[in-house]
Design a protein around this motif. Structure first.
Motif, PDB file in Angstrom:
ATOM      1  N   VAL A 231      14.907 -14.032 -18.288  1.00 22.79           N
ATOM      2  CA  VAL A 231      14.460 -12.960 -17.406  1.00 22.79           C
ATOM      3  C   VAL A 231      13.765 -11.882 -18.224  1.00 22.79           C
ATOM      4  O   VAL A 231      14.251 -11.501 -19.295  1.00 22.79           O
ATOM      5  CB  VAL A 231      15.676 -12.334 -16.668  1.00 22.79           C
ATOM      6  CG1 VAL A 231      15.252 -11.175 -15.779  1.00 22.79           C
ATOM      7  CG2 VAL A 231      16.424 -13.381 -15.862  1.00 22.79           C
ATOM      8  N   ARG A 232      12.651 -11.390 -17.720  1.00 21.74           N
ATOM      9  CA  ARG A 232      12.030 -10.186 -18.291  1.00 21.74           C
ATOM     10  C   ARG A 232      12.566  -9.013 -17.486  1.00 21.74           C
ATOM     11  O   ARG A 232      12.535  -9.030 -16.253  1.00 21.74           O
ATOM     12  CB  ARG A 232      10.512 -10.230 -18.202  1.00 21.74           C
ATOM     13  CG  ARG A 232       9.888  -8.958 -18.773  1.00 21.74           C
ATOM     14  CD  ARG A 232       8.390  -8.896 -18.596  1.00 21.74           C
ATOM     15  NE  ARG A 232       7.920  -7.562 -18.949  1.00 21.74           N
ATOM     16  CZ  ARG A 232       7.132  -7.299 -19.980  1.00 21.74           C
ATOM     17  NH1 ARG A 232       6.697  -8.270 -20.752  1.00 21.74           N
ATOM     18  NH2 ARG A 232       6.764  -6.056 -20.231  1.00 21.74           N
ATOM     19  N   VAL A 233      13.082  -8.006 -18.195  1.00 23.80           N
ATOM     20  CA  VAL A 233      13.618  -6.816 -17.539  1.00 23.80           C
ATOM     21  C   VAL A 233      12.809  -5.617 -18.013  1.00 23.80           C
ATOM     22  O   VAL A 233      12.732  -5.365 -19.217  1.00 23.80           O
ATOM     23  CB  VAL A 233      15.115  -6.617 -17.851  1.00 23.80           C
ATOM     24  CG1 VAL A 233      15.673  -5.465 -17.026  1.00 23.80           C
ATOM     25  CG2 VAL A 233      15.910  -7.893 -17.596  1.00 23.80           C
ATOM     26  N   ASP A 234      12.192  -4.904 -17.070  1.00 21.47           N
ATOM     27  CA  ASP A 234      11.407  -3.712 -17.373  1.00 21.47           C
ATOM     28  C   ASP A 234      12.169  -2.474 -16.911  1.00 21.47           C
ATOM     29  O   ASP A 234      12.732  -2.458 -15.813  1.00 21.47           O
ATOM     30  CB  ASP A 234      10.048  -3.784 -16.676  1.00 21.47           C
ATOM     31  CG  ASP A 234       9.162  -4.844 -17.283  1.00 21.47           C
ATOM     32  OD1 ASP A 234       8.499  -4.544 -18.285  1.00 21.47           O
ATOM     33  OD2 ASP A 234       9.149  -5.984 -16.772  1.00 21.47           O
ATOM     34  N   PHE A 235      12.178  -1.433 -17.766  1.00 23.60           N
ATOM     35  CA  PHE A 235      12.906  -0.195 -17.514  1.00 23.60           C
ATOM     36  C   PHE A 235      11.929   0.978 -17.542  1.00 23.60           C
ATOM     37  O   PHE A 235      11.229   1.173 -18.534  1.00 23.60           O
ATOM     38  CB  PHE A 235      13.950   0.059 -18.609  1.00 23.60           C
ATOM     39  CG  PHE A 235      14.989  -1.007 -18.761  1.00 23.60           C
ATOM     40  CD1 PHE A 235      16.241  -0.867 -18.188  1.00 23.60           C
ATOM     41  CD2 PHE A 235      14.727  -2.151 -19.511  1.00 23.60           C
ATOM     42  CE1 PHE A 235      17.213  -1.846 -18.354  1.00 23.60           C
ATOM     43  CE2 PHE A 235      15.692  -3.136 -19.679  1.00 23.60           C
ATOM     44  CZ  PHE A 235      16.942  -2.982 -19.088  1.00 23.60           C
ATOM     45  N   ALA A 236      11.933   1.793 -16.498  1.00 25.91           N
ATOM     46  CA  ALA A 236      11.156   3.035 -16.508  1.00 25.91           C
ATOM     47  C   ALA A 236      11.839   4.018 -17.468  1.00 25.91           C
ATOM     48  O   ALA A 236      13.028   3.864 -17.772  1.00 25.91           O
ATOM     49  CB  ALA A 236      11.077   3.607 -15.093  1.00 25.91           C
ATOM     50  N   PRO A 237      11.115   5.031 -17.946  1.00 22.85           N
ATOM     51  CA  PRO A 237      11.719   6.006 -18.859  1.00 22.85           C
ATOM     52  C   PRO A 237      12.979   6.652 -18.262  1.00 22.85           C
ATOM     53  O   PRO A 237      12.991   7.025 -17.091  1.00 22.85           O
ATOM     54  CB  PRO A 237      10.611   7.051 -19.049  1.00 22.85           C
ATOM     55  CG  PRO A 237       9.343   6.317 -18.755  1.00 22.85           C
ATOM     56  CD  PRO A 237       9.703   5.322 -17.692  1.00 22.85           C
ATOM     57  N   GLY A 238      14.027   6.748 -19.077  1.00 23.87           N
ATOM     58  CA  GLY A 238      15.265   7.408 -18.667  1.00 23.87           C
ATOM     59  C   GLY A 238      16.188   6.607 -17.775  1.00 23.87           C
ATOM     60  O   GLY A 238      17.293   7.046 -17.462  1.00 23.87           O
ATOM     61  N   VAL A 239      15.772   5.438 -17.351  1.00 25.82           N
ATOM     62  CA  VAL A 239      16.558   4.636 -16.414  1.00 25.82           C
ATOM     63  C   VAL A 239      17.738   3.975 -17.121  1.00 25.82           C
ATOM     64  O   VAL A 239      17.635   3.558 -18.274  1.00 25.82           O
ATOM     65  CB  VAL A 239      15.664   3.576 -15.739  1.00 25.82           C
ATOM     66  CG1 VAL A 239      16.474   2.540 -14.988  1.00 25.82           C
ATOM     67  CG2 VAL A 239      14.686   4.239 -14.803  1.00 25.82           C
ATOM     68  N   VAL A 240      18.854   3.869 -16.392  1.00 25.65           N
ATOM     69  CA  VAL A 240      20.059   3.230 -16.911  1.00 25.65           C
ATOM     70  C   VAL A 240      20.416   2.039 -16.026  1.00 25.65           C
ATOM     71  O   VAL A 240      20.473   2.163 -14.809  1.00 25.65           O
ATOM     72  CB  VAL A 240      21.257   4.210 -16.909  1.00 25.65           C
ATOM     73  CG1 VAL A 240      22.515   3.519 -17.394  1.00 25.65           C
ATOM     74  CG2 VAL A 240      20.960   5.429 -17.742  1.00 25.65           C
ATOM     75  N   ALA A 241      20.651   0.882 -16.657  1.00 23.60           N
ATOM     76  CA  ALA A 241      21.245  -0.257 -15.954  1.00 23.60           C
ATOM     77  C   ALA A 241      22.750  -0.018 -16.048  1.00 23.60           C
ATOM     78  O   ALA A 241      23.304  -0.026 -17.144  1.00 23.60           O
ATOM     79  CB  ALA A 241      20.858  -1.565 -16.615  1.00 23.60           C
ATOM     80  N   PRO A 242      23.425   0.250 -14.917  1.00 23.63           N
ATOM     81  CA  PRO A 242      24.832   0.624 -14.968  1.00 23.63           C
ATOM     82  C   PRO A 242      25.714  -0.475 -15.553  1.00 23.63           C
ATOM     83  O   PRO A 242      25.281  -1.618 -15.714  1.00 23.63           O
ATOM     84  CB  PRO A 242      25.175   0.904 -13.509  1.00 23.63           C
ATOM     85  CG  PRO A 242      24.156   0.167 -12.715  1.00 23.63           C
ATOM     86  CD  PRO A 242      22.921   0.109 -13.570  1.00 23.63           C
ATOM     87  N   LYS A 243      26.960  -0.102 -15.852  1.00 19.36           N
ATOM     88  CA  LYS A 243      27.898  -1.053 -16.451  1.00 19.36           C
ATOM     89  C   LYS A 243      27.940  -2.342 -15.647  1.00 19.36           C
ATOM     90  O   LYS A 243      28.058  -2.325 -14.424  1.00 19.36           O
ATOM     91  CB  LYS A 243      29.295  -0.448 -16.528  1.00 19.36           C
ATOM     92  CG  LYS A 243      29.418   0.609 -17.591  1.00 19.36           C
ATOM     93  CD  LYS A 243      30.856   1.037 -17.766  1.00 19.36           C
ATOM     94  CE  LYS A 243      30.948   2.032 -18.912  1.00 19.36           C
ATOM     95  NZ  LYS A 243      32.330   2.318 -19.265  1.00 19.36           N
ATOM     96  N   HIS A 244      27.821  -3.451 -16.402  1.00 21.39           N
ATOM     97  CA  HIS A 244      27.829  -4.772 -15.776  1.00 21.39           C
ATOM     98  C   HIS A 244      28.258  -5.804 -16.816  1.00 21.39           C
ATOM     99  O   HIS A 244      28.413  -5.497 -17.989  1.00 21.39           O
ATOM    100  CB  HIS A 244      26.444  -5.115 -15.206  1.00 21.39           C
ATOM    101  CG  HIS A 244      25.368  -5.210 -16.243  1.00 21.39           C
ATOM    102  ND1 HIS A 244      24.749  -4.097 -16.802  1.00 21.39           N
ATOM    103  CD2 HIS A 244      24.795  -6.285 -16.852  1.00 21.39           C
ATOM    104  CE1 HIS A 244      23.844  -4.492 -17.686  1.00 21.39           C
ATOM    105  NE2 HIS A 244      23.848  -5.821 -17.746  1.00 21.39           N
TER     106      HIS A 244
END
Length: 133
Positions: free
Chosen positions: A50-63
């Motif tokens: 999977v390619r995962v793209d993150f915008a500035p400052g974004v958090v992928a919550p605990k998982h």
């Protein structure tokens, strides 16, 4: 002709039903693009890339995941917080191994977009991402 319309409608409904859980799993500012998924020679296991793209400052919550995750940073600065360990920050070209079941979160700590290539070796049929509350 009527049978064809019924089949097309059933396929569209089923496709929408499969797409909704994936859409709900996406946090705002995070885009997950599945690149490939294949069964492995180990019974009950599959590999998912999977390619995962993150915008500035974004958090992928605990998982967590039902198997191992191998991360390759493509761009930007990503900070990984794995339970029980100090934070690790990756820049483009760096890698990280996350053991099966490890609870973790990811944050884009840079001022521009960030992206990773995530390769998962997971149990087939289980959710790829399990959010921890």
């Amino acid at each position: 002709m009527k049978t064809t319309r019924i089949l097309v409608t059933a396929v569209l409904i089923a496709g929408c039903g499969l797409a909704l859980p994936a859409a709900r799993a996406q946090a705002p500012g995070i885009t997950r693009s599945e690149l490939q998924r294949h069964d492995l020679s180990v019974a009950g296991r599959e590999v998912v890339q999977v390619r995962v793209d993150f915008a500035p400052g974004v958090v992928a919550p605990k998982h967590s995941h039902s198997g191992e995750e191998i991360v390759y940073a493509l761009e930007g600065l990503l900070e990984y917080r794995l339970d029980g360990n100090p934070p690790v920050t990756l820049k483009a070209g760096e890698v990280l191994f996350i053991a099966a079941g490890t609870i973790h979160e990811v944050r884009n700590v840079g001022s521009s977009n960030a992206a990773e290539l995530a390769t998962y070796v997971v149990e087939k049929g289980k959710p790829l991402v399990v959010v921890v509350k």
